[in-house]
Design an enzyme around this catalytic site. Structure first.
Site: not given
Ligand code: NDP
Length: 288
Positions: A63, A97, A140, A194-195, A208-209, A243-244
């Site tokens: 974590d 959002v 990001s 984002y406008g 944060t980013k 797509r996540t």
């Molecule tokens: P998801 O929400 O699908 O996954 C995020 C992951 O981070 C999960 O595994 C989550 O765990 C984990 N997480 C959150 N908090 C913690 C923590 N305190 N310790 C350990 N793990 C943690 O997001 P994405 O896959 O989309 O995002 C991955 C990265 O990419 C992020 O940094 C996001 O900001 C960045 N990003 C994503 C974009 C997008 O379009 N998707 C665009 C630009 C950047 P849990 O399942 O337990 O919540």
């Protein structure tokens, strides 16, 4: 020779999981530690990967907001591998959002994970880096958009070639306090993203980013000063809009596509000298 090892944070799903799979497919010659904050989710994902034939993947709980857990991972790596070759700081959060929590709360909670968590993970693990290590901090494109909306004074600070980690931490703290006091706009921070016409969670997420991108620039500079001969490359990157669970189903890229740039940066061959300290998007260095 010690076995090579890569660590991916937040890898139980989304882009983090796709990065683990991408490293395997790219032939990463070592163990890949899939980390997750939730032991059960991490183990389930590991079992799924094993059943798909991804055999060089192991699980360790991590974590990024828990410094004890960072210390446990550091000790595990030291004991079993004697160092670290790839670190991908992927874990992150974003409010939806339509979140109803007050903006100051969104700012504080998002900052805690995305900036402070990434910083703490780095502080625990960067000292383990071996020569030719690769570090990828998932930032990001939103960081660039948020930067462009900051006051000229803040932009100059965030673009400065000699900003210190201490100054950056101070600025991230100032943003959270301003968001809580409701005077962030008067203090030069963006109010919209984002406008959008009103403040949204993306506003806080973007700052944060900014923190993650600027932290990467600082970390790369320090590595260049302290370990110049070791060939370590550290960059921030944007995976694109993917797509996540975070970004939803309308995003154009699959997780596999989102993992391409992080995997490319993690697999830069020994002897490569660039990119280093950059924000990279679609495998291309972006102007900061
Ligand atoms: P998801 O929400 O699908 O996954 C995020 C992951 O981070 C999960 O595994 C989550 O765990 C984990 N997480 C959150 N908090 C913690 C923590 N305190 N310790 C350990 N793990 C943690 O997001 P994405 O896959 O989309 O995002 C991955 C990265 O990419 C992020 O940094 C996001 O900001 C960045 N990003 C994503 C974009 C997008 O379009 N998707 C665009 C630009 C950047 P849990 O399942 O337990 O919540």
């Amino acid at each position: 020779m010690a076995k090579k090892v890569a660590v991916v944070t937040g890898a139980n799903k989304g882009i983090g999981l796709a990065i683990v799979q991408g490293l395997c497919k790219a032939g990463y010659a070592g163990d890949i530690i899939l980390t997750a904050r939730n032991e059960k989710l991490g183990q389930e994902t590991l079992q799924k990967l094993k059943s798909e034939g991804f055999n060089n993947v192991l699980f360790h709980r991590f974590d990024i907001c828990d410094q004890t857990s960072a210390e446990e991972l550091r000790k595990f790596l030291e004991k079993n591998y004697g160092g670290l070759d790839v670190l991908i700081n992927n874990a992150g959060i974003a409010f939806k959002v339509d979140a109803t929590e007050p903006f100051g709360e969104q700012a504080e909670v998002t900052m805690r994970t995305n900036f402070w968590g990434t910083l703490w993970a780095s502080k625990a693990l960067l000292p383990l880096l071996r020569p030719n290590a690769r570090v990828v901090n998932i930032s990001s494109f939103v960081s660039k958009r948020a930067l462009d909306k900051c006051s000229p004074e803040l932009q100059a600070k965030f673009r400065s070639a000699d900003i210190s980690e201490e100054e950056l931490c101070g600025l991230m703290g100032e943003f959270v306090v301003a968001a809580q006091n409701g005077n962030h706009e008067a203090k030069g921070w963006p109010n919209t993203a984002y406008g959008a016409t009103k403040v949204t969670p993306n506003t806080a997420y973007g700052i944060t980013k900014v923190g993650v991108t600027v932290l990467s620039r600082i970390q790369a500079r320090v590595l260049a000063q302290t370990r110049a001969a070791d060939g370590i490359l550290l960059n921030a990157c944007c995976p694109g809009w993917v797509r996540t669970d975070m970004a939803g189903p309308k995003a154009p890229k699959s997780p596999e596509e989102g993992a391409e740039t992080p995997v490319y940066l993690a697999m830069l061959p020994p002897g490569a000298t660039a990119p280093h300290g950059q924000l990279v998007w679609d495998k291309t260095v972006q102007e900061w």
